[in-house]
Design a protein around this motif. Structure first.
Motif, PDB file in Angstrom:
ATOM      1  N   HIS A   1      55.746  35.422   7.314  1.00 55.08           N
ATOM      2  CA  HIS A   1      57.157  35.530   7.690  1.00 55.08           C
ATOM      3  C   HIS A   1      58.004  35.882   6.469  1.00 55.08           C
ATOM      4  N   VAL A   2      59.248  36.186   6.697  1.00 52.76           N
ATOM      5  CA  VAL A   2      60.111  36.747   5.661  1.00 52.76           C
ATOM      6  C   VAL A   2      60.309  35.807   4.479  1.00 52.76           C
ATOM      7  N   HIS A   3      60.239  34.490   4.702  1.00 58.90           N
ATOM      8  CA  HIS A   3      60.420  33.538   3.607  1.00 58.90           C
ATOM      9  C   HIS A   3      59.091  33.122   2.968  1.00 58.90           C
ATOM     10  N   GLY A   4      57.979  33.678   3.433  1.00 63.17           N
ATOM     11  CA  GLY A   4      56.663  33.224   3.004  1.00 63.17           C
ATOM     12  C   GLY A   4      56.423  33.388   1.514  1.00 63.17           C
ATOM     13  N   ILE A   5      55.719  32.432   0.943  1.00 58.76           N
ATOM     14  CA  ILE A   5      55.405  32.488  -0.491  1.00 58.76           C
ATOM     15  C   ILE A   5      54.411  33.606  -0.762  1.00 58.76           C
ATOM     16  N   ALA A   6      53.323  33.640   0.008  1.00 61.58           N
ATOM     17  CA  ALA A   6      52.377  34.753  -0.056  1.00 61.58           C
ATOM     18  C   ALA A   6      52.775  35.757   1.014  1.00 61.58           C
ATOM     19  N   HIS A   7      52.983  37.006   0.616  1.00 56.38           N
ATOM     20  CA  HIS A   7      53.479  38.002   1.562  1.00 56.38           C
ATOM     21  C   HIS A   7      52.444  38.337   2.636  1.00 56.38           C
ATOM     22  N   SER A   8      51.168  38.392   2.246  1.00 51.43           N
ATOM     23  CA  SER A   8      50.137  38.784   3.206  1.00 51.43           C
ATOM     24  C   SER A   8      48.763  38.404   2.677  1.00 51.43           C
ATOM     25  N   PHE A   9      47.780  38.420   3.577  1.00 49.64           N
ATOM     26  CA  PHE A   9      46.386  38.401   3.142  1.00 49.64           C
ATOM     27  C   PHE A   9      45.576  39.328   4.041  1.00 49.64           C
ATOM     28  N   ASP A  10      44.572  39.973   3.437  1.00 51.80           N
ATOM     29  CA  ASP A  10      43.693  40.890   4.161  1.00 51.80           C
ATOM     30  C   ASP A  10      42.364  40.210   4.443  1.00 51.80           C
TER      31      ASP A  10
ATOM     32  N   VAL B   1      62.616  24.935   4.199  1.00 48.64           N
ATOM     33  CA  VAL B   1      62.666  26.226   4.884  1.00 48.64           C
ATOM     34  C   VAL B   1      62.576  26.015   6.389  1.00 48.64           C
ATOM     35  N   LYS B   2      63.550  26.574   7.106  1.00 49.41           N
ATOM     36  CA  LYS B   2      63.558  26.619   8.562  1.00 49.41           C
ATOM     37  C   LYS B   2      63.717  28.078   8.965  1.00 49.41           C
ATOM     38  N   PRO B   3      63.507  28.418  10.221  1.00 47.86           N
ATOM     39  CA  PRO B   3      63.558  29.835  10.599  1.00 47.86           C
ATOM     40  C   PRO B   3      64.830  30.558  10.169  1.00 47.86           C
ATOM     41  N   ASN B   4      65.957  29.868  10.209  1.00 45.74           N
ATOM     42  CA  ASN B   4      67.227  30.533   9.911  1.00 45.74           C
ATOM     43  C   ASN B   4      67.963  29.954   8.703  1.00 45.74           C
ATOM     44  N   SER B   5      67.264  29.168   7.898  1.00 44.04           N
ATOM     45  CA  SER B   5      67.946  28.588   6.742  1.00 44.04           C
ATOM     46  C   SER B   5      66.952  28.208   5.648  1.00 44.04           C
ATOM     47  N   VAL B   6      67.431  28.283   4.416  1.00 42.01           N
ATOM     48  CA  VAL B   6      66.669  27.850   3.245  1.00 42.01           C
ATOM     49  C   VAL B   6      67.626  27.073   2.344  1.00 42.01           C
ATOM     50  N   SER B   7      67.246  25.852   1.988  1.00 42.30           N
ATOM     51  CA  SER B   7      68.059  25.073   1.058  1.00 42.30           C
ATOM     52  C   SER B   7      67.198  24.669  -0.128  1.00 42.30           C
ATOM     53  N   GLU B   8      67.829  24.523  -1.281  1.00 44.92           N
ATOM     54  CA  GLU B   8      67.096  24.202  -2.499  1.00 44.92           C
ATOM     55  C   GLU B   8      67.711  23.011  -3.215  1.00 44.92           C
TER      56      GLU B   8
END
Length: 281
Positions: free
Chosen positions: A174-183, A234-241
């Motif tokens: 998903h858009v907030h994911g730490i790792a963008h992808s894996f093959d 991290v939630k689907p529509n929000s990120v707080s730090e």
């Protein structure tokens, strides 16, 4: 495809060990080996165990075997990274009678190329059709998904599995994911590649895990992740730090947020501080 059971690298769970694991995740033995039973186990595993790479960060001993993961995570109060999270889960599924294949994958292969192959372990489970069971990529799916090309949505987070130009499959986070992808490939198992890459990831100063404190735990509606001294919710529509400000604060975060029993947390904090000073220099 040759079936490669999850216990092929040295672990067959005893009935007692299986009962201990199920008690740890608070789930009864599934009545039938179907998608409902698999999904319930998959979600419970992720809601029980924290993803963490503290062994690599601190230079502590680490093993790729499911037996080591069982001792660390089930008998102890620790979490694990992909080799341990998916390794343990695969061994459990195998002991329950599911048809499981350990697959050798590559996180960020789209950027790193084939050198990434072996830096990830994922699982194929064959039921009425093949499913991807994935409890080791930290911040991705919480339930298994069909091993098929197409979009995926869970808890408001969007993922996908898409083909690559060279015949692999790419799981896009998903858009907030730490790792963008894996093959990965549905027929590709390579224990030697994973063992070799594990050794590099756990020891080499160039490994991302030896230079970054990385801890993550799923919640009902998202997850909370710690990278060095930054705690993100991290939630689907929000990120707080929020920032971790002291050794005591870190120890309390390990205990109350991540349900981890970490020896000498002040040493972990010392290394986090040292990394911060190096970046500032």
């Amino acid at each position: 495809m040759t079936h490669a059971p999850s216990n092929e690298i040295g672990m067959t769970l005893t009935a007692s060990q299986l009962d201990t694991y199920l008690a740890r995740i608070r789930v009864d033995r599934p009545i039938s080996l179907d998608l409902h039973g698999l999904s319930k186990l998959h979600r419970a595993h992720l809601m029980t165990f924290t993803w963490e790479a503290l062994d690599a960060f601190m230079g502590w001993p680490s093993s790729i075997t499911p037996a080591s993961a069982f001792a660390k995570m089930v008998e102890g109060r620790r979490g694990g990274w992909c080799y341990e999270m998916n390794g343990l889960f695969g061994a459990v599924l195998d002991a329950l009678g599911f048809r499981v294949t350990r697959l050798c994958g590559g996180v960020d292969r789209e950027k790193l190329g084939d050198i990434a192959i072996g830096n990830h372990l994922t699982l194929r489970v064959d039921l009425d059709r093949p499913y991807l069971a994935e409890v080791g990529v930290a911040d991705a799916i919480v339930e298994p998904v069909p091993l098929a090309v197409g979009p995926i949505s869970q808890r408001g987070f969007d993922f996908s599995i898409m083909p690559t130009e060279d015949g692999w499959l790419r799981f896009n986070n998903h858009v907030h994911g730490i790792a963008h992808s894996f093959d990965f490939r549905a027929d590709h198992s390579d224990e030697a590649a994973m063992a070799g890459t594990h050794s590099w990831l756990i020891r080499d100063p160039a490994s991302p895990f030896t230079n970054t404190l990385a801890v993550l735990r799923h919640t009902a509606d998202g997850y909370v992740a710690l990278q060095n001294d930054c705690l993100r919710t991290v939630k689907p529509n929000s990120v707080s730090e929020h920032r971790i400000t002291s050794a005591d604060h870190l120890a309390d975060t390990f205990e109350t947020i991540f349900d981890l029993e970490i020896p000498r947390p002040e040493r972990v904090w010392d290394k986090v501080q040292a990394i911060g000073r190096d970046k500032a220099a």
